[in-house]
Design an enzyme around this catalytic site. Sequence first.
Site, PDB file in Angstrom:
ATOM      1  N   VAL A 196       0.842  -1.209   0.000  1.00  0.00           N
ATOM      2  CA  VAL A 196       0.000   0.000   0.000  1.00  0.00           C
ATOM      3  C   VAL A 196       0.876   1.257   0.000  1.00  0.00           C
ATOM      4  O   VAL A 196       0.628   2.208  -0.756  1.00  0.00           O
ATOM      5  CB  VAL A 196      -0.929   0.021   1.244  1.00  0.00           C
ATOM      6  N   VAL A 204      10.943   1.662  12.747  1.00  0.00           N
ATOM      7  CA  VAL A 204      10.185   2.648  13.540  1.00  0.00           C
ATOM      8  C   VAL A 204      10.198   2.343  15.038  1.00  0.00           C
ATOM      9  O   VAL A 204       9.772   3.187  15.831  1.00  0.00           O
ATOM     10  CB  VAL A 204       8.721   2.801  13.052  1.00  0.00           C
ATOM     11  N   TYR A 214      -1.261  -8.764  16.153  1.00  0.00           N
ATOM     12  CA  TYR A 214      -1.615  -7.750  15.156  1.00  0.00           C
ATOM     13  C   TYR A 214      -2.884  -7.002  15.574  1.00  0.00           C
ATOM     14  O   TYR A 214      -2.888  -5.770  15.658  1.00  0.00           O
ATOM     15  CB  TYR A 214      -1.817  -8.448  13.815  1.00  0.00           C
TER      16      TYR A 214
HETATM   17  P1  NAD Z   1       3.200  -4.555   3.597  1.00  0.00           P
HETATM   18  O1  NAD Z   1       3.729  -5.661   4.433  1.00  0.00           O
HETATM   19  O2  NAD Z   1       3.336  -4.681   2.118  1.00  0.00           O
HETATM   20  O3  NAD Z   1       3.810  -3.160   4.035  1.00  0.00           O
HETATM   21  C1  NAD Z   1       4.231  -2.875   5.339  1.00  0.00           C
HETATM   22  C2  NAD Z   1       5.555  -2.140   5.243  1.00  0.00           C
HETATM   23  O4  NAD Z   1       6.006  -1.813   6.557  1.00  0.00           O
HETATM   24  C3  NAD Z   1       6.657  -3.004   4.614  1.00  0.00           C
HETATM   25  O5  NAD Z   1       7.335  -2.238   3.643  1.00  0.00           O
HETATM   26  C4  NAD Z   1       7.552  -3.363   5.791  1.00  0.00           C
HETATM   27  O6  NAD Z   1       8.874  -3.604   5.404  1.00  0.00           O
HETATM   28  C5  NAD Z   1       7.378  -2.126   6.664  1.00  0.00           C
HETATM   29  N1  NAD Z   1       7.673  -2.377   8.086  1.00  0.00           N
HETATM   30  C6  NAD Z   1       7.229  -3.387   8.870  1.00  0.00           C
HETATM   31  N2  NAD Z   1       7.710  -3.260  10.112  1.00  0.00           N
HETATM   32  C7  NAD Z   1       8.467  -2.131  10.131  1.00  0.00           C
HETATM   33  C8  NAD Z   1       9.231  -1.473  11.122  1.00  0.00           C
HETATM   34  N3  NAD Z   1       9.322  -1.952  12.360  1.00  0.00           N
HETATM   35  N4  NAD Z   1       9.889  -0.341  10.766  1.00  0.00           N
HETATM   36  C9  NAD Z   1       9.824   0.163   9.507  1.00  0.00           C
HETATM   37  N5  NAD Z   1       9.117  -0.435   8.530  1.00  0.00           N
HETATM   38  C10 NAD Z   1       8.444  -1.566   8.829  1.00  0.00           C
HETATM   39  O7  NAD Z   1       1.676  -4.381   4.009  1.00  0.00           O
HETATM   40  P2  NAD Z   1       0.536  -3.478   3.362  1.00  0.00           P
HETATM   41  O8  NAD Z   1      -0.511  -4.391   2.881  1.00  0.00           O
HETATM   42  O9  NAD Z   1       1.116  -2.478   2.447  1.00  0.00           O
HETATM   43  O10 NAD Z   1       0.000  -2.745   4.670  1.00  0.00           O
HETATM   44  C11 NAD Z   1       0.319  -1.397   4.984  1.00  0.00           C
HETATM   45  C12 NAD Z   1      -0.442  -0.973   6.229  1.00  0.00           C
HETATM   46  O11 NAD Z   1      -1.848  -1.056   5.996  1.00  0.00           O
HETATM   47  C13 NAD Z   1      -0.134  -1.836   7.453  1.00  0.00           C
HETATM   48  O12 NAD Z   1      -0.056  -1.016   8.595  1.00  0.00           O
HETATM   49  C14 NAD Z   1      -1.339  -2.733   7.545  1.00  0.00           C
HETATM   50  O13 NAD Z   1      -1.579  -3.127   8.877  1.00  0.00           O
HETATM   51  C15 NAD Z   1      -2.447  -1.850   6.999  1.00  0.00           C
HETATM   52  N6  NAD Z   1      -3.538  -2.665   6.426  1.00  0.00           N
HETATM   53  C16 NAD Z   1      -3.378  -3.308   5.232  1.00  0.00           C
HETATM   54  C17 NAD Z   1      -4.418  -4.082   4.747  1.00  0.00           C
HETATM   55  C18 NAD Z   1      -4.298  -4.824   3.430  1.00  0.00           C
HETATM   56  O14 NAD Z   1      -5.236  -5.508   3.054  1.00  0.00           O
HETATM   57  N7  NAD Z   1      -3.200  -4.708   2.702  1.00  0.00           N
HETATM   58  C19 NAD Z   1      -5.613  -4.202   5.468  1.00  0.00           C
HETATM   59  C20 NAD Z   1      -5.711  -3.538   6.681  1.00  0.00           C
HETATM   60  C21 NAD Z   1      -4.680  -2.751   7.142  1.00  0.00           C
END
Ligand code: NAD
Length: 341
Positions: free
Chosen positions: A39, A84, A170
């Site tokens: 995202v 982070v 989570y």
């Molecule tokens: P993703 O795993 O592709 O992206 C998450 C990103 O965060 C990754 O680039 C990862 O490397 C980075 N990351 C993780 N831990 C970290 C840390 N400690 N420090 C720095 N970077 C860190 O997931 P996504 O699908 O892109 O999700 C993005 C956000 O949206 C998340 O917070 C997720 O909880 C939320 N979300 C996504 C969905 C979905 O369907 N994709 C649904 C609900 C919520």
Amino acid sequence: IDEVCFLSFYSFTQKYPPVKFLSEKDRKRILITGGAGFVGSHLTDKLMMDGHEVTVVDNFFTGRKRNVEHWIGHENFELINHDVVEPLYIEVDQIYHLASPASPPNYMYNPIKTLKTNTIGTLNMLGLAKRVGARLLLASTSEVYGDPEMHPQNEDYWGHVNPIGPRACYDEGKRVAETMCYAYMKQEGVEVRVARIFNTFGSRMHMNDGRVVSNFILQALQGEPLTVRPTSCFFFFLPSDLVNGLVSLMNSNISSPVNLGNPEEHTILEFAQLIKSLVVSRSHIQFLPEAQDDPQRRRPDIRKAKMLLGWEPVVPLEEGLNKTIQYFSRELEHQANNQYI
Ligand code: NAD
Ligand code: UDP
């Protein structure tokens, strides 16, 4: 336009995708944590093309440099390899806080790290927002509703979460992250926005994401059985729709949580059949037992987003699936070509 084709087209003709000119007054310094993820990288594209200065902070746990490489070297773009969970000292106007693994195999891989990212990581980003007077948008999740007892779920529902189950790191991590946002808002006057995101799929999803859409597409492309669990309904939408919702929420005056998702209803079996036919795959469908604490039904009530943001998903499901199938085919090809190097 398919954003992937669009971006690859520009990478052949110009060094960077086209960026709008914004006057200094309108140009914002924006931090996207988790900006190299699925995202976050689509959000990076939108905010860069809109003419803002974007800093992506990522520890590359599930994200990849490849997702944002087309911006590397651009004067408005910066990529910082940072976790982070450690404090961060930069100057920004807005923070989109997305850093957190999002799919069950990823967040269950190291539950303690997932908890630290969502709690200490969120605390650090709120501390940063407080120090520099930035507005922070938290990417929360429909998982805060757990295995819901009411349908559809509106933002007033408190949820039904098992605090010690396999998904708790989570679900509870995001619930605490929301609590922290409102504590910083009330106690410190930090401006917060909370998006409760429902399942989203599309290009740049991790190959091993492990959620149903990527599983089915990969299984169909590789001729393996499509593994269907008996959850009755599920809902998905696309990153372009989601990104528009996130940006309009950030720039709105709504500080309470807002659901962003697709209320269109499909059973998992319908999904499997649709993907099988779009891929023209000979895979058969295999039924699996229920997973522990898997939400049985989840459906967003998006009336608040519609009414207050004028937002709703617009990309048709088949169009989104076709683009995602193309993306996964290219990824499989890429993997095969790089296997022997
Ligand atoms: P993703 O795993 O592709 O992206 C998450 C990103 O965060 C990754 O680039 C990862 O490397 C980075 N990351 C993780 N831990 C970290 C840390 N400690 N420090 C720095 N970077 C860190 O997931 P996504 O699908 O892109 O999700 C993005 C956000 O949206 C998340 O917070 C997720 O909880 C939320 N979300 C996504 C969905 C979905 O369907 N994709 C649904 C609900 C919520
Ligand atoms: N923090 C940060 N960047 C900043 C300001 C704070 O990462 O620009 C971190 C800080 O290290 C602390 C957390 O955010 O761990 C909470 O900060 P806050 O100022 O709210 O609390 P305090 O440091 O006063 O306990």
